[in-house]
Design an enzyme around this catalytic site. Structure first.
Site, PDB file in Angstrom:
ATOM      1  N   LYS A   1     -12.695 -38.666 -41.518  1.00  0.00           N
ATOM      2  CA  LYS A   1     -11.674 -39.461 -40.627  1.00  0.00           C
ATOM      3  C   LYS A   1     -10.488 -38.311 -40.715  1.00  0.00           C
ATOM      4  O   LYS A   1      -9.924 -38.375 -39.603  1.00  0.00           O
ATOM      5  CB  LYS A   1     -11.267 -40.394 -41.646  1.00  0.00           C
ATOM      6  CG  LYS A   1     -12.279 -41.620 -41.711  1.00  0.00           C
ATOM      7  CD  LYS A   1     -11.663 -42.722 -42.443  1.00  0.00           C
ATOM      8  CE  LYS A   1     -12.681 -44.021 -42.531  1.00  0.00           C
ATOM      9  NZ  LYS A   1     -12.132 -45.018 -43.156  1.00  0.00           N
TER      10      LYS A   1
ATOM     11  N   GLU B   1      -7.614 -53.650 -51.863  1.00  0.00           N
ATOM     12  CA  GLU B   1      -7.925 -53.928 -50.470  1.00  0.00           C
ATOM     13  C   GLU B   1      -8.106 -55.639 -50.653  1.00  0.00           C
ATOM     14  O   GLU B   1      -8.864 -56.039 -51.276  1.00  0.00           O
ATOM     15  CB  GLU B   1      -9.412 -53.668 -50.046  1.00  0.00           C
ATOM     16  CG  GLU B   1      -9.346 -52.212 -49.781  1.00  0.00           C
ATOM     17  CD  GLU B   1     -10.865 -51.798 -49.109  1.00  0.00           C
ATOM     18  OE1 GLU B   1     -11.239 -52.493 -48.378  1.00  0.00           O
ATOM     19  OE2 GLU B   1     -11.151 -50.487 -49.272  1.00  0.00           O
TER      20      GLU B   1
ATOM     21  N   ASP C   1      -8.005 -49.614 -41.647  1.00  0.00           N
ATOM     22  CA  ASP C   1      -9.316 -50.703 -41.884  1.00  0.00           C
ATOM     23  C   ASP C   1      -9.968 -51.049 -40.423  1.00  0.00           C
ATOM     24  O   ASP C   1      -9.553 -50.989 -39.414  1.00  0.00           O
ATOM     25  CB  ASP C   1      -8.782 -51.779 -42.252  1.00  0.00           C
ATOM     26  CG  ASP C   1      -9.790 -52.598 -43.154  1.00  0.00           C
ATOM     27  OD1 ASP C   1     -10.381 -51.844 -44.006  1.00  0.00           O
ATOM     28  OD2 ASP C   1     -10.068 -53.830 -43.112  1.00  0.00           O
TER      29      ASP C   1
ATOM     30  N   ASP D   1     -23.772 -47.564 -37.020  1.00  0.00           N
ATOM     31  CA  ASP D   1     -24.004 -46.598 -35.727  1.00  0.00           C
ATOM     32  C   ASP D   1     -25.246 -46.846 -35.107  1.00  0.00           C
ATOM     33  O   ASP D   1     -25.183 -46.711 -33.827  1.00  0.00           O
ATOM     34  CB  ASP D   1     -23.663 -45.062 -36.047  1.00  0.00           C
ATOM     35  CG  ASP D   1     -22.019 -44.949 -36.077  1.00  0.00           C
ATOM     36  OD1 ASP D   1     -21.272 -45.925 -36.069  1.00  0.00           O
ATOM     37  OD2 ASP D   1     -21.701 -43.987 -36.634  1.00  0.00           O
TER      38      ASP D   1
ATOM     39  N   HIS E   1     -13.679 -46.389 -31.669  1.00  0.00           N
ATOM     40  CA  HIS E   1     -12.460 -47.395 -32.074  1.00  0.00           C
ATOM     41  C   HIS E   1     -11.331 -46.646 -32.618  1.00  0.00           C
ATOM     42  O   HIS E   1     -10.119 -46.674 -32.407  1.00  0.00           O
ATOM     43  CB  HIS E   1     -13.069 -48.567 -32.739  1.00  0.00           C
ATOM     44  CG  HIS E   1     -13.732 -48.117 -34.078  1.00  0.00           C
ATOM     45  ND1 HIS E   1     -15.132 -47.406 -33.897  1.00  0.00           N
ATOM     46  CD2 HIS E   1     -13.684 -48.492 -35.279  1.00  0.00           C
ATOM     47  CE1 HIS E   1     -15.576 -47.483 -34.952  1.00  0.00           C
ATOM     48  NE2 HIS E   1     -14.830 -48.245 -35.809  1.00  0.00           N
TER      49      HIS E   1
END
Length: 209
Positions: A11, A33, A62, A171, A194
Site C-alpha cells: 500500500k 477497528e 479501509d 482479486d 479503488h
C-alpha cells in the site's frame, strides 16, 4: 512526513506512485477497528487514534468488496469473511450458478493532522463520539473532536469464476472490463484500483495542504 498506517508495504508503494518521493512512510500501528455498516467511520476512528499515537499527519484506509446482489455484503466485513468463509465461497454465493453478479471495490482514505479543514467536495468527519462510546474511550472531547478528511475511490465490476494468479484477497473473482484483478499486473491494477482512485483524489488535495 506523512505516515501511512498499514502493515502492508504494498500500500505504501502504491501511495508513493502518487506522492512525492520521500514524503510518505509506513507506520505499523494496531488501531482499534470498530464495527460499522460503512467504511467511513471505521477509517475516521482509526485516523484519529493513529494521529494521537504518532503526533504527526496520518493516512488510514479501509476497503471492502460490495456485492449488489448481497445488499453490499461483505462490505466492511470483507477481511473477516475472507478468513472465515473464503473467497471462492463468496463468489459462489454472489454468482448463484453461472450468472455473474455486479459488485464494486470501495476504499475510503482518512487523513488527520490535528488541524481543521476548509470546506471542499470531499467529506469531513468532525467527530466520532458514537464510535468512541462504543469502544469505551475515556480520552475526553479532544479525542473525539479531531476533524478527519475522507476520500473515496470506487471501481465497478462483476463477480466471476476465479481467474489469475496475481493479487490477493478477492482479486481472482473480481472482473473489471473483462480482466480480473488477479490477471492484471500491479501497474495495471493500481491504475484502475479503488485505492488508486482514492489516492489520486487525496494527493490532488494534499498538494495544497
Amino acid at each position: 512526513m506523512l505516515r501511512y498506517v498499514t502493515t502492508n508495504a504494498g500500500k505504501v508503494r502504491e501511495a508513493e506512485e502518487y506522492l512525492d518521493d520521500g514524503s510518505v512512510t509506513q507506520l505499523d500501528f494496531d488501531y482499534t477497528e470498530i464495527q460499522a455498516p460503512t467504511l467511513e467511520p471505521i477509517a475516521a476512528r482509526g485516523a484519529r487514534e493513529a494521529y494521537r499515537h504518532a503526533g504527526a499527519p496520518v493516512l488510514v484506509d479501509d476497503a471492502g468488496l460490495f456485492v449488489d446482489r448481497l445488499d453490499g455484503f461483505p462490505g466492511p466485513y470483507s477481511a473477516y469473511v475472507e478468513e472465515t468463509v473464503g473467497v471462492e465461497r463468496v463468489g459462489q454465493l454472489a454468482r448463484r450458478g453461472d450468472d455473474p453478479a455486479r459488485a464494486a471495490f470501495r476504499c475510503v482514505l482518512a487523513y488527520c493532522d490535528g488541524d481543521p479543514f476548509d470546506a471542499s467536495p470531499d467529506p469531513i468527519d468532525r467527530g466520532d463520539r458514537a464510535a468512541a462510546a462504543a469502544v469505551g474511550t475515556d480520552e475526553g472531547d479532544d479525542a473525539t473532536d479531531l476533524p478527519v478528511k475522507l476520500f473515496e475511490g470506487v471501481v465497478r465490476g462483476r463477480i466471476v469464476e476465479p481467474r489469475g494468479s496475481g493479487g490477493f484477497g478477492y482479486d481472482p473473482i473480481f472482473e473489471h472490463e473483462g480482466t480480473t484483478f488477479a490477471e492484471m499486473g500491479s501497474t495495471g491494477k493500481n491504475a484502475v484500483s479503488h485505492r488508486g482512485r482514492a489516492l489520486a483524489k487525496f494527493t490532488e488535495w494534499y498538494a495544497g495542504r
